[in-house]
Structure formats: structure tokens, C-alpha cells
Design a protein around this motif. Sequence first.
Motif, PDB file in Angstrom:
ATOM      1  N   ASP A 108     -12.432  -9.721   6.074  1.00 63.16           N
ATOM      2  CA  ASP A 108     -13.480  -9.184   5.198  1.00 63.16           C
ATOM      3  C   ASP A 108     -12.987  -9.118   3.753  1.00 63.16           C
ATOM      4  O   ASP A 108     -13.729  -9.429   2.813  1.00 63.16           O
ATOM      5  CB  ASP A 108     -13.879  -7.764   5.638  1.00 63.16           C
ATOM      6  CG  ASP A 108     -14.619  -7.768   6.961  1.00 63.16           C
ATOM      7  OD1 ASP A 108     -14.929  -8.858   7.461  1.00 63.16           O
ATOM      8  OD2 ASP A 108     -14.869  -6.671   7.507  1.00 63.16           O
ATOM      9  N   PHE A 109     -11.735  -8.708   3.602  1.00 61.25           N
ATOM     10  CA  PHE A 109     -11.197  -8.569   2.247  1.00 61.25           C
ATOM     11  C   PHE A 109     -11.094  -9.938   1.573  1.00 61.25           C
ATOM     12  O   PHE A 109     -11.475 -10.110   0.417  1.00 61.25           O
ATOM     13  CB  PHE A 109      -9.821  -7.880   2.279  1.00 61.25           C
ATOM     14  CG  PHE A 109      -9.227  -7.696   0.917  1.00 61.25           C
ATOM     15  CD1 PHE A 109      -9.857  -6.892  -0.027  1.00 61.25           C
ATOM     16  CD2 PHE A 109      -8.042  -8.338   0.555  1.00 61.25           C
ATOM     17  CE1 PHE A 109      -9.322  -6.724  -1.307  1.00 61.25           C
ATOM     18  CE2 PHE A 109      -7.504  -8.177  -0.716  1.00 61.25           C
ATOM     19  CZ  PHE A 109      -8.145  -7.370  -1.650  1.00 61.25           C
ATOM     20  N   ASP A 137     -15.852  -1.156  -0.823  1.00 62.04           N
ATOM     21  CA  ASP A 137     -15.242  -1.187   0.514  1.00 62.04           C
ATOM     22  C   ASP A 137     -13.720  -1.051   0.511  1.00 62.04           C
ATOM     23  O   ASP A 137     -13.126  -0.635   1.507  1.00 62.04           O
ATOM     24  CB  ASP A 137     -15.586  -2.521   1.214  1.00 62.04           C
ATOM     25  CG  ASP A 137     -17.076  -2.631   1.497  1.00 62.04           C
ATOM     26  OD1 ASP A 137     -17.750  -1.583   1.502  1.00 62.04           O
ATOM     27  OD2 ASP A 137     -17.564  -3.764   1.701  1.00 62.04           O
ATOM     28  N   PHE A 138     -13.087  -1.427  -0.585  1.00 59.81           N
ATOM     29  CA  PHE A 138     -11.626  -1.565  -0.538  1.00 59.81           C
ATOM     30  C   PHE A 138     -10.860  -0.779  -1.616  1.00 59.81           C
ATOM     31  O   PHE A 138      -9.651  -0.926  -1.730  1.00 59.81           O
ATOM     32  CB  PHE A 138     -11.249  -3.052  -0.625  1.00 59.81           C
ATOM     33  CG  PHE A 138     -11.816  -3.871   0.494  1.00 59.81           C
ATOM     34  CD1 PHE A 138     -11.291  -3.748   1.779  1.00 59.81           C
ATOM     35  CD2 PHE A 138     -12.880  -4.742   0.294  1.00 59.81           C
ATOM     36  CE1 PHE A 138     -11.804  -4.493   2.828  1.00 59.81           C
ATOM     37  CE2 PHE A 138     -13.403  -5.490   1.341  1.00 59.81           C
ATOM     38  CZ  PHE A 138     -12.860  -5.369   2.612  1.00 59.81           C
ATOM     39  N   ALA A 185      -8.108  -0.425   4.320  1.00 62.38           N
ATOM     40  CA  ALA A 185      -9.045  -1.441   4.838  1.00 62.38           C
ATOM     41  C   ALA A 185      -8.643  -2.851   4.398  1.00 62.38           C
ATOM     42  O   ALA A 185      -8.931  -3.831   5.092  1.00 62.38           O
ATOM     43  CB  ALA A 185     -10.468  -1.135   4.381  1.00 62.38           C
ATOM     44  N   ASN A 224       0.830  -1.213   0.000  1.00 63.10           N
ATOM     45  CA  ASN A 224       0.000   0.000   0.000  1.00 63.10           C
ATOM     46  C   ASN A 224       0.858   1.254   0.000  1.00 63.10           C
ATOM     47  O   ASN A 224       0.425   2.318   0.401  1.00 63.10           O
ATOM     48  CB  ASN A 224      -0.966   0.000   1.190  1.00 63.10           C
ATOM     49  CG  ASN A 224      -0.250  -0.210   2.508  1.00 63.10           C
ATOM     50  OD1 ASN A 224       0.884  -0.702   2.525  1.00 63.10           O
ATOM     51  ND2 ASN A 224      -0.886   0.149   3.606  1.00 63.10           N
ATOM     52  N   TRP A 234      -5.770  -4.211   4.381  1.00 58.61           N
ATOM     53  CA  TRP A 234      -4.838  -4.802   5.344  1.00 58.61           C
ATOM     54  C   TRP A 234      -5.354  -4.706   6.777  1.00 58.61           C
ATOM     55  O   TRP A 234      -4.919  -5.425   7.645  1.00 58.61           O
ATOM     56  CB  TRP A 234      -3.462  -4.161   5.189  1.00 58.61           C
ATOM     57  CG  TRP A 234      -2.881  -4.428   3.827  1.00 58.61           C
ATOM     58  CD1 TRP A 234      -2.151  -5.525   3.459  1.00 58.61           C
ATOM     59  CD2 TRP A 234      -3.026  -3.641   2.640  1.00 58.61           C
ATOM     60  NE1 TRP A 234      -1.832  -5.459   2.124  1.00 58.61           N
ATOM     61  CE2 TRP A 234      -2.345  -4.321   1.597  1.00 58.61           C
ATOM     62  CE3 TRP A 234      -3.664  -2.424   2.350  1.00 58.61           C
ATOM     63  CZ2 TRP A 234      -2.281  -3.816   0.289  1.00 58.61           C
ATOM     64  CZ3 TRP A 234      -3.600  -1.932   1.049  1.00 58.61           C
ATOM     65  CH2 TRP A 234      -2.922  -2.618   0.044  1.00 58.61           C
ATOM     66  N   GLU A 235      -6.319  -3.810   6.983  1.00 55.03           N
ATOM     67  CA  GLU A 235      -6.882  -3.624   8.332  1.00 55.03           C
ATOM     68  C   GLU A 235      -7.987  -4.643   8.629  1.00 55.03           C
ATOM     69  O   GLU A 235      -8.208  -5.012   9.775  1.00 55.03           O
ATOM     70  CB  GLU A 235      -7.446  -2.202   8.477  1.00 55.03           C
ATOM     71  CG  GLU A 235      -6.350  -1.128   8.544  1.00 55.03           C
ATOM     72  CD  GLU A 235      -6.877   0.290   8.343  1.00 55.03           C
ATOM     73  OE1 GLU A 235      -6.058   1.218   8.234  1.00 55.03           O
ATOM     74  OE2 GLU A 235      -8.116   0.453   8.275  1.00 55.03           O
ATOM     75  N   LYS A 236      -8.665  -5.061   7.565  1.00 59.04           N
ATOM     76  CA  LYS A 236      -9.763  -6.032   7.737  1.00 59.04           C
ATOM     77  C   LYS A 236      -9.517  -7.219   6.812  1.00 59.04           C
ATOM     78  O   LYS A 236     -10.296  -7.470   5.873  1.00 59.04           O
ATOM     79  CB  LYS A 236     -11.105  -5.382   7.382  1.00 59.04           C
ATOM     80  CG  LYS A 236     -11.467  -4.165   8.221  1.00 59.04           C
ATOM     81  CD  LYS A 236     -12.768  -3.569   7.709  1.00 59.04           C
ATOM     82  CE  LYS A 236     -13.131  -2.311   8.469  1.00 59.04           C
ATOM     83  NZ  LYS A 236     -14.313  -1.631   7.898  1.00 59.04           N
ATOM     84  N   LEU A 256      -7.319   0.707  -0.672  1.00 58.70           N
ATOM     85  CA  LEU A 256      -7.562   1.356   0.623  1.00 58.70           C
ATOM     86  C   LEU A 256      -6.908   0.569   1.762  1.00 58.70           C
ATOM     87  O   LEU A 256      -6.769  -0.663   1.673  1.00 58.70           O
ATOM     88  CB  LEU A 256      -9.068   1.439   0.888  1.00 58.70           C
ATOM     89  CG  LEU A 256      -9.857   2.474   0.072  1.00 58.70           C
ATOM     90  CD1 LEU A 256     -11.348   2.380   0.416  1.00 58.70           C
ATOM     91  CD2 LEU A 256      -9.351   3.887   0.330  1.00 58.70           C
TER      92      LEU A 256
END
Lengths: 148, 148
Positions: A101-102, A144-145, A94, A85, A96-98, A92
Motif C-alpha cells: 500500500d505504501f 495513512d502513513f 503502517a 522507524n 513497514w506493515e503495509k 507511522l
Amino acid sequence: MSVFHHHFGAASVAAFSLFVASAALAKEPIVEYREGVMEAIGGHTSALKQLITGKVDFSDDAKVHVLGIAALSKLVDHLFPAGSNKGETEALPAIWEKPTDFKKAVEAFQLAAAELAKQADASPAAMAPAFGAMVKTCKGCHDDFKKK
Amino acid sequence: MSVFHHHFGAASVAAFSLFVASAALAKEPIVEYREGVMEAIGGHTSALKQLITGKVDFSDDAKVHVLGIAALSKLVDHLFPAGSNKGETEALPAIWEKPTDFKKAVEAFQLAAAELAKQADASPAAMAPAFGAMVKTCKGCHDDFKKK
């Protein structure tokens, strides 16, 4: 001489600015790579849409696109390694943060692409439901991403 | 009332302008289709370049890209039917004015893509010469037949 020095100085500054600008614009190779893969998926999808909506009548081409998308979908697994990133990217944080979910969003796309590929020999019109389901997974993941 | 009428008039003009603008921007389906195919070829090629130059280390992916390009190259045959130079397009009139030259340029690409695909199981580094030869055919055709 002072005019020469002045011009030389200005040229050096300009050259340095260009260097800085191009360094700032240079993308990480992994980002270039994933954007190439995504561009290929996007191109196949956009072409396929013209076939499926019946706007263009090259039915035999559909197979190339659905098999292409399915093959490319498998590569998405490794397009977002840790640390990718950095620099200019539309990914985004997100991702790597979620990670759970990804992963789920990527798997939904891969599954939908595989379902669509099962119909590789069908008519474009018959592919419509599976195509719609796949496009939904693209949008879901991008919402979302991916940066707008 | 005059203010209302004035605003209403302005809104109508704006709406009409938007309509005209979107009509002018709408591409012919065949143009959308060929741009999708070309985008897919471009994405595959750009991704493959990262592998071949060794900047990204997913050797196994190369096969997906070379087979993808070879399959897509065959579709180029029918992407430029008579009359498909209408509306917004990057295709130059030379395509239809010099059909023999254009056919030769397309065939050079298809041949080069097929040669590259023969190495689908080779290492990306080994693909470099065939890849370079193919990219040359892209550039050759774009130079003569695509808007800058």
C-alpha cells in the motif's frame, strides 16, 4: 564543603539530564534526511500554490518548483528503509506493515509529480489541475502513513 | 432567557475573536511565497548536510539538492519587494533600510550556491568546502536581516 558538594552534585545531575534529553531528542540521520527532503517538497509546493492561485505573480518561478518537486519525488523511494522507524519520527508503522500500500501511495505521488513537471513551461494557472491532483497524492499518503 | 442571551453573547465574542485572530495571523501572499522558497532551500540544505557529513549514504541524491538550491537562490532576488514587510514576517526592516548591504548578502549566497552547483557530479564529501562556504552566507544574511 558540604555546600560545594551539594552544588557540584546538582550540576552533575543537571548536566546528565541535559545529556539524556538531547540523546532522546536526537533523530536518526536517515530521519533527518527524509525530513529535509520532505521539507524541500513542502516548501516548493507551498510556494507553487501561491503562483498557481495567482496570489503572487512570478510566473517564471513555477518551473523551478515543479522540476524541484519531480526530482525530489524520486528520492522518496529510499527514504524509508527497514529500521528507519527508530527514535523521533512522524512515520507511522503502517509504512513497514503495509509495504504494498505504501509503495502504491509513493508511486501515485511520483507519477503526479512527473505529470506536473511535463507542464514546466506552462503558465501557473494552466498547472492548476495537475497541481491539485498531485496535492491529493500528498494528502492521501500523509493520511495513512504519517502521524497527525 | 438571560442565560441564553449571555451564552449567545459569549459565542459571538468568541467568534469575533477567532475572526480577529485569523485575520491577524493571515500572512501576505508574498510572505507565504518567500517562506515557501526559503523552506525549500532549508530542506534541501538540511538533507544535503546529512549526505556531506556522510551520515546518510545516498550519494546520487546530492545532485538534486545542489541544483535545487542553485535554482532557488536565483528567486531570492525578487522575494523582498517594497511593501512586503507587512503583517507577520520574519524579515527585518534592515532589508529595506540597507538595500545595498542586503543585495550584497543575497548575491554572496547566490554566488556560493552557484559554486556548489558546479560540483553537482562530485561526491558529497568533495562538496564539503563549497557547502560550508554556502552555509556561511545563509547565516550571514539571517544574522543581519532575519528575526531571531
